[in-house]
Design an enzyme around this catalytic site. Structure first.
Site, PDB file in Angstrom:
ATOM      1  N   GLY A 692       0.858  -0.967  -0.136  1.00 13.29           N
ATOM      2  CA  GLY A 692      -0.345  -0.142   0.245  1.00 13.29           C
ATOM      3  C   GLY A 692       0.814   1.521  -0.054  1.00 13.29           C
ATOM      4  N   VAL A 699       3.864   1.029   2.418  1.00 14.74           N
ATOM      5  CA  VAL A 699       3.527   0.573   3.233  1.00 14.74           C
ATOM      6  C   VAL A 699       3.771  -0.824   2.613  1.00 14.74           C
ATOM      7  CG1 VAL A 699       2.586  -0.420   4.835  1.00 14.74           C
ATOM      8  CG2 VAL A 699       1.708   1.093   4.581  1.00 14.74           C
ATOM      9  N   ASP A 825      -8.723  11.190  11.425  1.00  9.26           N
ATOM     10  CA  ASP A 825      -8.243  10.795   9.756  1.00  9.26           C
ATOM     11  C   ASP A 825      -8.905   9.474  10.031  1.00  9.26           C
ATOM     12  OD1 ASP A 825      -8.102  11.710   7.267  1.00  9.26           O
ATOM     13  OD2 ASP A 825      -6.274  10.514   7.022  1.00  9.26           O
TER      14      ASP A 825
END
Length: 985
Positions: A692, A699, A825
């Site tokens: 990701g 990631v 978030d």
């Protein structure tokens, strides 16, 4: 033959005719009203509360929701009936209707102008619903209204001046809406008005209290808390001669409190907290009927007026969180009805009035954080109802009042940070309801009691002069969770009986004169997370049983006489703090403690070493180096040189694969026990392992050993443009995740950093992120043995489990962390799933700890993701927990509808779509995800949809807290009615 019209026969005939006509009319009216009510029942889709409405019933006037006068419907009462949909347009077909109560439902749409046909209506309550739009400019057509409650909806725009033309109006409730104009000064023309409730309309334009309000001579309640009121409290407030309750709290008022306020003879409650009022409290207070006096949380200075002691009906005196100085007038202690005293956080000095509690039945006494001296009043609990004495952080002295020893109503006594001395009243320890005792930082000279209250949970007596042995009878105090007795004069052994306290999570006995060995039979201490026994005379070995304490993360055994080796299994614990220094320990330090976080944990233990070879070399008395030894050293030198060469080649290989510089200096910080090193991580930073990416970096999924263990590594690059921002994100995530521990929050294992790169290493979540399962199923790997595999949606029970998990994690962050943590978030891509589909909240790079409980913190710039961002946060970058609640509501809507949070741009969000959907009066079942819509789950899914709507309310005050949201969510599974999938909101 002529018949006289005045004859008895003729009169009887006409009376009978009139009676028959009247009966026919009444019968027709009854049938017509009955028909309207049955239409109403159908309009609201046969909700369970209306099942008893049947056409065969003898009379609709017997239905509890209907009231009749002369056998005609005059009132409809449906408070908290879970009614959905829009307002019935035909309701005024009930021609004699005067009373409508629809509060606490889920009714949507604009203000129902069809009500204008209810010509006799005088009572209208539409509060706590989901009405939107503006209040119409011709609302004065409801000319007979005496009661109008539109509070807690989403009405916006101006409050129309037409409201002021409802001349018979006595109650006007418009609190908690989205009005963004001003409150019209014409409201002052409502000469019959008794209650004016405009509170929590924070979008109103800043304005002073209109002078025309001075004309409201019958007004008894003025509630304008948090309504953007500014300026000073005007002197004309004294003209409101009928006023009983005044609440102007949480506004922007400045200046002094006018003396005219206290001339009001009927005033009983005054709330002015959280403003910027300053100056002194008026010294002359003429009103003798004030019962509750609340001026807390302002900037008031000066003395407390002696005239307050003349308020014979005063029940509560709340002057906390100001800058008041001087002494407390003795006359206040003699008030006969006083039950609640809150004077904490001021600059008050002198002694406390000795008559407190002598003449009244005190229930709460809070005088902490002042400069008070002398004794606590002797009669505080004379009335037998005192629940709390909170007097910490003063200069109070002497002994505690003996009367507290017979105060069975007492829940809490907090007198820490004073100069109290002597013994504790005998009966105090065994008070029936006593839960919290905080007496630390005094000079008490007593022995520990052998009996204490069965309800006592926290006992804090540190930094005193308590002496003697710890009684073995403490084992019977099974509710005790915290026992803090640091820095006293306790002697003897730690009784084995103490280990039976299964609820104990903190035991602090450091700085005493305890002897003997450490207790070993500690199987019951499953909840213990902090154990401090340093600076005593304890001896013997560290028991292996300490390695079996699953919650322990703070262990301090330093400055004792402990000997023997350190149990290697101690490294299995998730210790954030360990101190074994200044003992007589020997042997090898367990490998798990070989990183920087434990660098000072083993000082001044001459027999300890990092490895056995080092131990043997250090214990030998080497007087000279033989040729054999010299050869050995040369061989070791060659081996070390070869090692460095191989390491250099290894690092060069890493740099070739990952772009990491070979000469970089890495800082490795561990927060858990690890079975890998930074080398394992760096070698895995290849493009093949990327799973990701985001705005701050990539990631990776990296294998770290031969056992198949995986970790997720978030790599953050620094660049010239954004290095400050990314550094802040990095530090925020490390700070927060290294402190919090919860099953529904991702576990941070360690962090690795250098000048140009930051690595955050997490536990690896096998099932990846929630958004992939909901919106990008084809990108998921096939997982053997899973019920939800490649290309198949999560079923509803799994989704519900995920929703509960996210709610539990947020509850922990908002309500159990101190200070609370705001994520900022939250979105479905930040919800990760483990192998059992348990949800874990991740990516705290934008999180922020609140500086103070309940106080919003400013941020320099708006952060978050469109579709999940609360509307007020996009406008004003001030944060509190409600922005996370909004994001959670969006995730609930994603789970229940299967739709994405944003369908193209920031103006087409899922939350906006859901609200538009219900405004149109559609059945919720039409919005549910077809992939998981099954008959026996429909009601549960509809309930979760409703909760998603409530959480995404445009007004933060309309959103629940996360504790409330979790309760509603859990109740939706256990209480949702079955098989009513045609619900509307």
């Amino acid at each position: 033959m002529t018949t006289s019209f005045s004859s008895p026969e003729t009169i009887s005939f006409f009376l009978l005719l009139l009676l028959l006509c009247s009966h026919h009319v009444n019968s027709h009216l009854y049938e017509q009203e009955h028909s309207v009510l049955l239409r109403l029942n159908h309009f609201w889709h046969n909700q369970p509360p209306l099942h008893h409405w049947r056409s065969s019933n003898a009379s609709h006037c017997t239905w509890p929701e209907v009231q009749c006068t002369n056998n005609s419907v005059t009132a409809l009462l449906f408070p908290s009936y879970n009614l959905n949909g829009t307002f019935p347009p035909f309701i005024c077909d009930l021609k004699n209707l005067t009373f409508i109560d629809l509060q606490y439902n889920f009714i949507t749409g604009g203000f129902p102008t069809t009500l204008y046909n209810c010509s006799n209506l005088n009572y209208l309550d539409l509060s706590q619903n989901y009405f939107v739009g503006s209040i119409p400019d011709d609302i004065d057509r409801l000319s007979r209204l005496q009661f109008l409650n539109l509070g807690a909806n989403n009405f916006s725009g101006d409050i129309p001046t037409a409201v002021s033309r409802l001349s018979e109006l006595r109650y006007l409730h418009l609190f908690m809406n989205q009005f963004n104009g001003t409150y019209p000064s014409e409201i002052g023309n409502l000469s019959n008005l008794e209650e004016l409730l405009l509170a929590y309309n924070s979008n109103l334009l800043p304005a002073e209290l209109p002078p025309s309000f001075a004309q409201l001579k019958k007004l008894t309640f003025l509630w304008m808390a948090k309504s953007n009121v500014n300026g000073e409290i005007p002197e004309w407030i004294g003209n409101l001669t009928a006023l009983e309750r005044l609440d102007l709290s949480k506004n922007h008022l400045i200046g002094e409190i006018p003396s005219s306020l206290f001339t009001l003879k009927n005033l009983s409650i005054v709330y002015l907290y959280k403003n910027n009022l300053s100056g002194k409290i008026p010294q002359r207070i003429d009103s003798k009927k004030i019962t509750e006096y609340d001026l807390s949380e302002n900037n008031l200075t000066g003395r407390i007026p002696a005239d307050i002691g003349e308020l014979q009906e005063l029940t509560a005196l709340l002057l906390c969180l100001n800058q008041l100085s001087g002494e407390i007038p003795e006359s206040i202690g003699r008030l006969p009805l006083l039950t609640d005293v809150r004077l904490f956080s001021n600059n008050l000095n002198g002694t406390l009035p000795p008559d407190f509690g002598r003449n009244s039945i005190l229930e709460s006494f809070q005088v902490s954080s002042n400069k008070l001296t002398g004794n606590l009043p002797e009669h505080l609990c004379s009335g037998g109802k005192l629940k709390g004495v909170i007097a910490y952080d003063n200069n109070l002295s002497g002994e505690l009042p003996e009367s507290l020893g017979s105060c069975d109503s007492l829940f809490i006594i907090d007198v820490h940070k004073n100069n109290f001395s002597g013994k504790i009243p005998v009966g105090l320890w065994t008070s029936l309801n006593l839960t919290l005792v905080m007496m630390n930082d005094n000079s008490f000279m007593d022995e520990l009691p052998r009996r204490i209250s069965k309800n006592l949970a926290r006992l804090q007596i540190g930094n005193n002069k308590f002496s003697g042995k710890i009684p073995s009878e403490l084992s019977s105090f099974w509710n005790l969770t915290e026992f803090e007795a640091s820095n006293n004069r306790l002697t003897g052994r730690i009784p084995e009986e103490l280990t039976a306290l299964s609820k104990m999570n903190k035991l602090l006995l450091d700085g005493n004169q305890l002897t003997g060995e450490l207790p070993w039979n500690i199987i019951s201490w499953k909840s213990l997370h902090s154990l401090k026994l340093s600076r005593n005379h304890l001896s013997g070995k560290i028991p292996n049983e300490f390695c079996n304490l699953p919650s322990l993360n703070d262990l301090d055994l330093s400055e004792n006489r402990l000997s023997g080796t350190i149990p290697i299994e101690l490294g299995n614990l998730n210790l954030n703090f360990l101190n074994l220094s200044s003992n007589f320990l020997s042997g090898k330090i367990p490998p798990a403690f070989g990183n920087e976080i434990y660098a000072r944990s083993f000082l001044n233990n001459p027999g300890l070493c990092l490895n056995l070879d080092g131990c043997s070399l250090r214990t030998q008395n080497l007087r000279k180096i033989s040729s054999q030894h010299l050869a050995l050293i040369v061989c070791l030198g060659v081996i070390i040189s070869i090692f460095f060469v191989v390491s250099a080649l290894y690092i060069i290989k890493i740099y070739t694969k990952t772009g990491i510089k070979a000469d970089v200096e890495w800082k490795f910080t561990s927060f858990q026990r690890l079975n890998f090193s930074e080398g394992n991580l760096l070698s895995g930073l290849s493009e093949n392992n990327v799973i990701g990416s985001g705005g701050s970096g990539k990631v990776y999924r990296i294998p770290v050993n031969n056992l198949g263990d995986m970790v997720a590594v978030k790599r953050i690059w620094n660049s010239r443009k954004s290095d400050h921002k990314l550094e802040k994100e990095f530090m925020a995530e490390v700070e927060i995740l290294s402190l919090i521990r919860h099953n529904n929050i991702i576990k941070l294992l360690c962090c690795v950093s250098c000048e140009s790169t930051r690595l955050l290493v997490y536990e690896y979540m096998e099932k990846q992120s929630l958004d992939k399962w909901l919106h990008n199923k084809n990108s998921l790997p096939r997982i053997a043995g899973s019920d939800a595999v490649h290309g198949v949606a999560l079923n509803w029970p799994m989704r519900f489990q995920i929703a509960v998990g996210v709610a539990q994690g947020l509850c922990y962050m908002h309500h159990e962390c101190s200070p609370p943590v705001i994520h900022r978030d939250l979105k479905s891509s930040n919800i990760l799933l483990d192998s059992d589909f348990n949800a874990k909240i991740a990516d705290f790079g934008l999180a922020k700890m609140l500086v103070k409980q309940g106080e919003p913190a400013s941020v320099s710039a708006v952060a978050g993701s469109f579709g999940y961002m609360a509307p007020e946060y996009a406008q004003i970058p001030r944060i509190n927990e409600k922005i996370d609640v909004f994001s959670f509501g969006v995730i609930l809507l994603e789970l229940v509808t299967g739709k994405e949070a944003l369908t193209g741009n920031e103006d087409s969000s899922l939350a906006m779509w859901a609200w538009e959907f219900i405004k149109q009066g559609k059945a919720i079942v039409e919005a549910l995800d077809e992939d998981v819509k099954e008959t026996h789950y429909l009601d549960e899914m509809c309930s979760v949809f409703k909760l998603g709507l409530i959480c995404t309310s445009s007004a933060p005050t309309s959103r629940p807290s996360m504790n409330q949201a979790l309760q509603i969510l859990v109740r939706s599974r256990t209480m949702a009615p079955q098989n009513h999938g045609d619900q509307k909101v």
